[in-house]
Structure formats: C-alpha cells, structure tokens
Design a protein around this motif. Structure first.
Motif, PDB file in Angstrom:
ATOM      1  N   ASP A   6       0.930  -1.394  -0.134  1.00 15.87           N
ATOM      2  CA  ASP A   6       0.061  -0.025   0.096  1.00 15.87           C
ATOM      3  C   ASP A   6       0.795   1.403  -0.066  1.00 15.87           C
ATOM      4  OD1 ASP A   6      -2.795  -1.265   0.427  1.00 15.87           O
ATOM      5  OD2 ASP A   6      -1.770  -1.853   2.252  1.00 15.87           O
ATOM      6  N   PHE A   7       2.211   1.182  -0.013  1.00 12.36           N
ATOM      7  CA  PHE A   7       2.953   2.432   0.004  1.00 12.36           C
ATOM      8  C   PHE A   7       4.025   2.226  -1.049  1.00 12.36           C
ATOM      9  CE2 PHE A   7       1.545   1.066   4.232  1.00 12.36           C
ATOM     10  CZ  PHE A   7       1.209   2.121   4.922  1.00 12.36           C
ATOM     11  N   THR A   8       4.691   3.505  -1.464  1.00 14.25           N
ATOM     12  CA  THR A   8       5.613   3.460  -2.388  1.00 14.25           C
ATOM     13  C   THR A   8       7.106   2.969  -1.729  1.00 14.25           C
ATOM     14  OG1 THR A   8       6.380   5.687  -1.861  1.00 14.25           O
ATOM     15  CG2 THR A   8       4.538   5.748  -3.310  1.00 14.25           C
ATOM     16  N   GLU A   9       8.132   2.606  -2.335  1.00 11.11           N
ATOM     17  CA  GLU A   9       9.303   2.217  -2.010  1.00 11.11           C
ATOM     18  C   GLU A   9       9.839   3.285  -0.974  1.00 11.11           C
ATOM     19  OE1 GLU A   9      13.654   1.046  -3.625  1.00 11.11           O
ATOM     20  OE2 GLU A   9      11.834   0.276  -4.695  1.00 11.11           O
ATOM     21  N   GLN A  10       9.702   4.535  -1.347  1.00 13.91           N
ATOM     22  CA  GLN A  10      10.244   5.510  -0.344  1.00 13.91           C
ATOM     23  C   GLN A  10       9.488   5.585   0.964  1.00 13.91           C
ATOM     24  OE1 GLN A  10       9.906   9.382  -2.175  1.00 13.91           O
ATOM     25  NE2 GLN A  10      10.996  10.471  -0.543  1.00 13.91           N
ATOM     26  N   GLU A  11       8.233   5.492   0.697  1.00 12.41           N
ATOM     27  CA  GLU A  11       7.338   5.643   2.090  1.00 12.41           C
ATOM     28  C   GLU A  11       7.777   4.563   2.825  1.00 12.41           C
ATOM     29  OE1 GLU A  11       3.323   7.843   0.014  1.00 12.41           O
ATOM     30  OE2 GLU A  11       3.421   5.589  -0.073  1.00 12.41           O
ATOM     31  N   TRP A  12       7.800   3.067   2.409  1.00 15.79           N
ATOM     32  CA  TRP A  12       8.118   1.948   3.198  1.00 15.79           C
ATOM     33  C   TRP A  12       9.511   2.167   3.763  1.00 15.79           C
ATOM     34  CZ3 TRP A  12       5.215  -1.463   5.159  1.00 15.79           C
ATOM     35  CH2 TRP A  12       5.705  -2.413   5.844  1.00 15.79           C
ATOM     36  N   GLU A  13      10.407   2.727   2.967  1.00 21.67           N
ATOM     37  CA  GLU A  13      11.689   2.885   3.703  1.00 21.67           C
ATOM     38  C   GLU A  13      11.822   3.824   5.054  1.00 21.67           C
ATOM     39  OE1 GLU A  13      14.426   1.073   3.290  1.00 21.67           O
ATOM     40  OE2 GLU A  13      13.057  -0.275   2.062  1.00 21.67           O
ATOM     41  N   THR A  67      17.041  -1.069   8.732  1.00 24.42           N
ATOM     42  CA  THR A  67      17.535  -0.412   7.570  1.00 24.42           C
ATOM     43  C   THR A  67      17.674   1.039   7.999  1.00 24.42           C
ATOM     44  OG1 THR A  67      17.333   0.419   5.241  1.00 24.42           O
ATOM     45  CG2 THR A  67      15.344   0.439   6.683  1.00 24.42           C
ATOM     46  N   GLY A  68      18.630   1.773   7.271  1.00 27.14           N
ATOM     47  CA  GLY A  68      18.817   3.117   7.406  1.00 27.14           C
ATOM     48  C   GLY A  68      19.942   3.776   7.897  1.00 27.14           C
ATOM     49  N   PHE A  69      20.916   2.934   8.513  1.00 30.02           N
ATOM     50  CA  PHE A  69      21.955   3.425   9.326  1.00 30.02           C
ATOM     51  C   PHE A  69      23.076   2.459   9.360  1.00 30.02           C
ATOM     52  CE2 PHE A  69      18.142   5.513  11.444  1.00 30.02           C
ATOM     53  CZ  PHE A  69      18.507   6.823  11.208  1.00 30.02           C
ATOM     54  N   GLY A  70      24.299   3.139   8.969  1.00 31.35           N
ATOM     55  CA  GLY A  70      25.536   2.220   9.100  1.00 31.35           C
ATOM     56  C   GLY A  70      26.159   2.271  10.277  1.00 31.35           C
ATOM     57  N   LEU A  71      27.367   1.717  10.524  1.00 34.28           N
ATOM     58  CA  LEU A  71      28.010   1.614  11.751  1.00 34.28           C
ATOM     59  C   LEU A  71      28.557   2.944  11.931  1.00 34.28           C
ATOM     60  CD1 LEU A  71      29.681  -2.045  11.461  1.00 34.28           C
ATOM     61  CD2 LEU A  71      27.871  -1.446  12.845  1.00 34.28           C
ATOM     62  N   THR A  72      28.649   3.677  11.153  1.00 32.76           N
ATOM     63  CA  THR A  72      29.546   5.135  11.218  1.00 32.76           C
ATOM     64  C   THR A  72      28.603   6.167  11.451  1.00 32.76           C
ATOM     65  OG1 THR A  72      29.767   5.379   8.891  1.00 32.76           O
ATOM     66  CG2 THR A  72      31.697   4.361   9.956  1.00 32.76           C
ATOM     67  N   ALA A  73      27.243   5.953  11.514  1.00 30.66           N
ATOM     68  CA  ALA A  73      26.560   7.071  11.743  1.00 30.66           C
ATOM     69  C   ALA A  73      26.574   7.656  12.917  1.00 30.66           C
ATOM     70  CB  ALA A  73      24.807   6.560  11.438  1.00 30.66           C
ATOM     71  N   GLY A  88       7.438  11.828   8.916  1.00 29.93           N
ATOM     72  CA  GLY A  88       6.986  11.706   7.368  1.00 29.93           C
ATOM     73  C   GLY A  88       6.298  10.620   7.736  1.00 29.93           C
ATOM     74  N   SER A  89       6.407   9.375   8.447  1.00 30.09           N
ATOM     75  CA  SER A  89       5.681   8.467   8.473  1.00 30.09           C
ATOM     76  C   SER A  89       4.319   8.632   9.081  1.00 30.09           C
ATOM     77  CB  SER A  89       6.335   7.222   9.441  1.00 30.09           C
ATOM     78  OG  SER A  89       7.568   6.761   8.864  1.00 30.09           O
ATOM     79  N   VAL A  90       4.250   9.415   9.972  1.00 33.59           N
ATOM     80  CA  VAL A  90       2.757   9.884  10.715  1.00 33.59           C
ATOM     81  C   VAL A  90       1.832  10.598   9.740  1.00 33.59           C
ATOM     82  CG1 VAL A  90       1.732  11.176  12.378  1.00 33.59           C
ATOM     83  CG2 VAL A  90       3.740   9.738  12.943  1.00 33.59           C
ATOM     84  N   ALA A  91       2.638  11.207   8.824  1.00 31.28           N
ATOM     85  CA  ALA A  91       1.845  12.063   7.818  1.00 31.28           C
ATOM     86  C   ALA A  91       1.281  11.141   6.602  1.00 31.28           C
ATOM     87  CB  ALA A  91       2.768  13.235   7.195  1.00 31.28           C
TER      88      ALA A  91
END
Length: 138
Positions: A6-13, A67-73, A88-91
């Motif tokens: 139900d979501f775009t790839e960007q929204e899901w990420e 997902t989303g963050f690497g070890l160096t974040a 953004g997710s809430v919106a």
C-alpha cells in the motif's frame, strides 16, 4: 489493514527507518560498548516477537531487516534522520492508512522502550530520546 504493497518504496523505507531508528536513537543517546550489544539483542528479539502482531503493517515491518543507518552514523545523524522519518511516517499513515497509525506508534515506542531497558537503562539521556520520539509521533 495496510501492508507494504500500500506504500511506495520511499514511504516504506521511511516507515522502516523511523521504527528501527527509534531503537537506535535510544541506544546511541547513552553509548556504552557492552550496553550496545545488549540493546541490539533486545531489539532483535522484540522484532521477532512483533512478527505475530495483529497489525499487518507492524508484522511486515518486523519481518524486514533493519535499515537506514550504518555503523559510522553519528548520534546527530541518527537523531535527525529518525525524527524526520517518524514525522514523515505519521503524515503518510494519516493519509494512506489511518487505521494503522496507533499500531505504528505503539510499535515504535515499544522498540524505543526495549532499547532503553535492555542495559538497565532509564537514565536522563535515554528518557530524553524517548520524549523526542514521542513528540515526532504526535
């Protein structure tokens, strides 16, 4: 019930990054080498348990690898990107799946709480991170 389709790839990420980032944000708010291992293990266990949630959205998010963050974040990067992803997710959920919004909020807060309690937490830095997460989910 809404799910990944139900979501775009960007929204899901964004949904994924907000959820897993919440646990990471609490974890990096008070960095301790051994605490990080305890928190990561606790988060992984919580994600496995969430795969049985009533919400299809939560189940599918829990089945995905974090997902989303690497070890160096950096902690600032984790905070800024997590809070932005949560807002953004809430919106997105308000528009596309309002019936899933409370389940998502609960899931995210449970992940944050799990990280906070994993290493005997509860200090001010972790509590502050949880408050920022709650604010982003409002």
């Amino acid at each position: 019930m809404a799910g990944k389709s139900d979501f775009t790839e960007q929204e899901w990420e964004q949904l994924r990054k907000g959820a897993t980032g919440a646990g990471l944000l609490v974890s990096v708010s008070d960095r301790g080498f051994f605490d990080s291992f305890k928190e990561a293990s606790s988060l992984a266990k919580h994600l496995v348990g969430a795969r049985k949630d009533e919400s299809q959205l939560v189940r599918e998010l829990a089945e995905q690898r974090p997902t989303g963050f690497g070890l160096t974040a950096s902690p600032d990067e984790v905070e800024n990107e997590t809070l932005g992803a949560l807002q953004g997710s809430v919106a997105t959920l308000r528009i596309k799946a309002p019936d899933e919004l409370e389940s998502y909020r609960a899931f995210v807060l449970e992940l944050a709480d799990t990280a906070g309690k994993a290493a005997g937490g509860g200090d001010q830095a972790e509590a502050g991170a949880v408050e920022k997460i709650k604010s982003a989910l409002a």
